[in-house]
Design a protein around this motif. Structure first.
Motif, PDB file in Angstrom:
ATOM      1  N   GLU A 110      -4.239  13.292   8.661  1.00 26.19           N
ATOM      2  CA  GLU A 110      -2.986  12.989   9.350  1.00 26.19           C
ATOM      3  C   GLU A 110      -2.195  11.863   8.696  1.00 26.19           C
ATOM      4  O   GLU A 110      -1.102  11.535   9.144  1.00 26.19           O
ATOM      5  CB  GLU A 110      -3.287  12.606  10.799  1.00 26.19           C
ATOM      6  N   SER A 111      -2.726  11.265   7.661  1.00 28.75           N
ATOM      7  CA  SER A 111      -2.129  10.065   7.087  1.00 28.75           C
ATOM      8  C   SER A 111      -1.045  10.364   6.050  1.00 28.75           C
ATOM      9  O   SER A 111      -1.272  11.113   5.099  1.00 28.75           O
ATOM     10  CB  SER A 111      -3.219   9.218   6.431  1.00 28.75           C
ATOM     11  N   GLY A 112       0.098   9.740   6.213  1.00 30.70           N
ATOM     12  CA  GLY A 112       1.165   9.827   5.218  1.00 30.70           C
ATOM     13  C   GLY A 112       0.787   9.154   3.915  1.00 30.70           C
ATOM     14  O   GLY A 112       1.312   9.500   2.861  1.00 30.70           O
ATOM     15  N   HIS A 113      -0.130   8.199   3.974  1.00 31.23           N
ATOM     16  CA  HIS A 113      -0.586   7.540   2.744  1.00 31.23           C
ATOM     17  C   HIS A 113      -1.334   8.536   1.864  1.00 31.23           C
ATOM     18  O   HIS A 113      -1.148   8.561   0.655  1.00 31.23           O
ATOM     19  CB  HIS A 113      -1.473   6.335   3.071  1.00 31.23           C
ATOM     20  N   VAL A 114      -2.165   9.356   2.468  1.00 30.32           N
ATOM     21  CA  VAL A 114      -2.924  10.357   1.708  1.00 30.32           C
ATOM     22  C   VAL A 114      -1.974  11.397   1.121  1.00 30.32           C
ATOM     23  O   VAL A 114      -2.206  11.906   0.023  1.00 30.32           O
ATOM     24  CB  VAL A 114      -4.012  11.005   2.599  1.00 30.32           C
ATOM     25  N   LYS A 115      -0.897  11.693   1.818  1.00 36.98           N
ATOM     26  CA  LYS A 115       0.087  12.670   1.339  1.00 36.98           C
ATOM     27  C   LYS A 115       1.026  12.079   0.285  1.00 36.98           C
ATOM     28  O   LYS A 115       1.805  12.789  -0.326  1.00 36.98           O
ATOM     29  CB  LYS A 115       0.881  13.215   2.515  1.00 36.98           C
TER      30      LYS A 115
ATOM     31  N   ALA B 186       3.912   7.640   2.414  1.00 34.45           N
ATOM     32  CA  ALA B 186       3.954   6.420   3.224  1.00 34.45           C
ATOM     33  C   ALA B 186       3.958   5.191   2.333  1.00 34.45           C
ATOM     34  O   ALA B 186       3.306   5.150   1.290  1.00 34.45           O
ATOM     35  CB  ALA B 186       2.764   6.374   4.181  1.00 34.45           C
ATOM     36  N   LEU B 187       4.708   4.186   2.765  1.00 32.25           N
ATOM     37  CA  LEU B 187       4.863   2.945   2.021  1.00 32.25           C
ATOM     38  C   LEU B 187       4.691   1.771   2.975  1.00 32.25           C
ATOM     39  O   LEU B 187       5.412   1.680   3.966  1.00 32.25           O
ATOM     40  CB  LEU B 187       6.270   2.871   1.421  1.00 32.25           C
ATOM     41  N   ASP B 188       3.757   0.908   2.699  1.00 32.55           N
ATOM     42  CA  ASP B 188       3.638  -0.349   3.434  1.00 32.55           C
ATOM     43  C   ASP B 188       4.299  -1.402   2.563  1.00 32.55           C
ATOM     44  O   ASP B 188       3.880  -1.626   1.427  1.00 32.55           O
ATOM     45  CB  ASP B 188       2.174  -0.698   3.698  1.00 32.55           C
ATOM     46  N   VAL B 189       5.337  -2.030   3.089  1.00 29.09           N
ATOM     47  CA  VAL B 189       6.169  -2.922   2.283  1.00 29.09           C
ATOM     48  C   VAL B 189       6.057  -4.369   2.751  1.00 29.09           C
ATOM     49  O   VAL B 189       5.563  -4.653   3.834  1.00 29.09           O
ATOM     50  CB  VAL B 189       7.654  -2.470   2.291  1.00 29.09           C
TER      51      VAL B 189
ATOM     52  N   SER C  27       0.848  -1.187   0.000  1.00 32.15           N
ATOM     53  CA  SER C  27       0.000   0.000   0.000  1.00 32.15           C
ATOM     54  C   SER C  27       0.885   1.239   0.000  1.00 32.15           C
ATOM     55  O   SER C  27       1.822   1.335   0.789  1.00 32.15           O
ATOM     56  CB  SER C  27      -0.907   0.003   1.235  1.00 32.15           C
ATOM     57  N   GLY C  28       0.572   2.157  -0.882  1.00 35.59           N
ATOM     58  CA  GLY C  28       1.282   3.433  -0.944  1.00 35.59           C
ATOM     59  C   GLY C  28       0.281   4.547  -0.776  1.00 35.59           C
ATOM     60  O   GLY C  28      -0.336   4.695   0.278  1.00 35.59           O
ATOM     61  N   TYR C  29       0.066   5.307  -1.840  1.00 35.91           N
ATOM     62  CA  TYR C  29      -0.902   6.394  -1.800  1.00 35.91           C
ATOM     63  C   TYR C  29      -2.302   5.840  -1.594  1.00 35.91           C
ATOM     64  O   TYR C  29      -2.668   4.809  -2.163  1.00 35.91           O
ATOM     65  CB  TYR C  29      -0.874   7.188  -3.112  1.00 35.91           C
TER      66      TYR C  29
END
Length: 190
Positions: free
Chosen positions: A116-121, A124-127, A82-84
Motif C-alpha cells: 500500500e506504500s507510495g514509497h515502494v511505488k 512518495a516523497l518525504d521532504v 526519503s523517496g523510494y
C-alpha cells in the motif's frame, strides 16, 4: 503551523548563492537547462545523503522542477529525506511500528505495509525543511505533488491524474475515504 527557522533561511540563501556561482559552468554544460543543473549541483552539496533513485520518471521530473522553481524564484530549499523504499525496507518499518505500537491497526497510523506504500511505488516523497514543505503544499499542484496526510507535514505524493486538484487529505495513512481516487486498489500511500 511550525514557524520558520532562521537557519533554514540561511541555508537557502547560501544554496542559492552557490547555485548562482555554479550557473556559468552549468550553462557551458547544458545551455537550455543551466538553472536546473546549477540548482541540482547546489542541492547535492546541501543535501549530500539525498537519494533520488527509484522514483518514477514522473515523480523525479516533478520533484526536480518544483525544487528548482522553489530555489530560483522563491529562495526556498526542498530536500528529500526519503523517496523510494524497497519492499523489504518498508516491511521492516511496518513490522517495527507494529512492535512499537502494539498492533497493525495502530501501526498503520504512521506506516503502511509495502503493498500500500507510495514509497515502494516510487511516487512518495518525504521532504524537508518545514519551509520547503510549506512551499510545496502551496505550489505543488502545479507539479502534481500533493500533501496526503494531516499528521505528516513532510509527505507528498506525485499524482499526475489529479489534474491540479488536490485529493482530500487523510488524517493519517491508515484511513481510507470511500469513493476517493486515492482508495482504488494499488493507489499509493505512505
Amino acid at each position: 503551523m511550525i514557524p520558520p527557522r532562521p537557519r533554514d533561511r540561511l541555508y537557502a540563501a547560501a544554496t542559492l548563492v552557490l547555485a548562482v556561482f555554479l550557473l556559468p559552468a552549468a550553462f557551458v554544460r547544458r545551455p537550455g537547462r543551466a538553472r536546473e543543473l546549477a540548482c541540482r549541483w547546489a542541492l547535492r552539496m546541501r543535501f549530500p545523503a539525498e537519494d533520488l533513485t527509484g522514483l518514477t520518471g514522473g515523480a523525479l521530473a516533478a520533484f526536480t522542477a518544483a525544487r528548482t522553481r522553489a530555489l530560483w524564484r522563491h529562495g526556498r530549499l526542498i530536500g528529500l529525506t526519503s523517496g523510494y523504499r524497497a519492499p523489504d525496507v518498508q516491511q521492516r518499518m511496518f513490522d517495527e511500528e507494529v512492535r512499537r505500537s502494539g498492533s497493525p491497526a495502530s501501526a498503520r497510523m504512521l506506516v503502511l505495509p509495502p503493498a500500500e506504500s507510495g514509497h515502494v511505488k516510487g511516487v512518495a516523497l518525504d521532504v524537508r525543511p518545514h519551509e520547503g514543505a510549506r512551499w510545496l503544499e502551496e505550489h505543488g499542484a502545479r507539479y502534481d505533488l500533493y500533501r496526503i496526510y494531516d499528521n505528516e507535514w513532510w509527505h507528498f505524493e506525485h499524482r499526475p491524474d489529479r489534474g491540479g486538484r488536490p485529493p482530500r487529505r487523510r488524517p493519517h495513512p491508515g484511513v481510507d475515504h470511500a469513493g476517493e481516487y486515492a482508495d482504488r486498489p494499488g493507489e499509493p500511500g505512505r
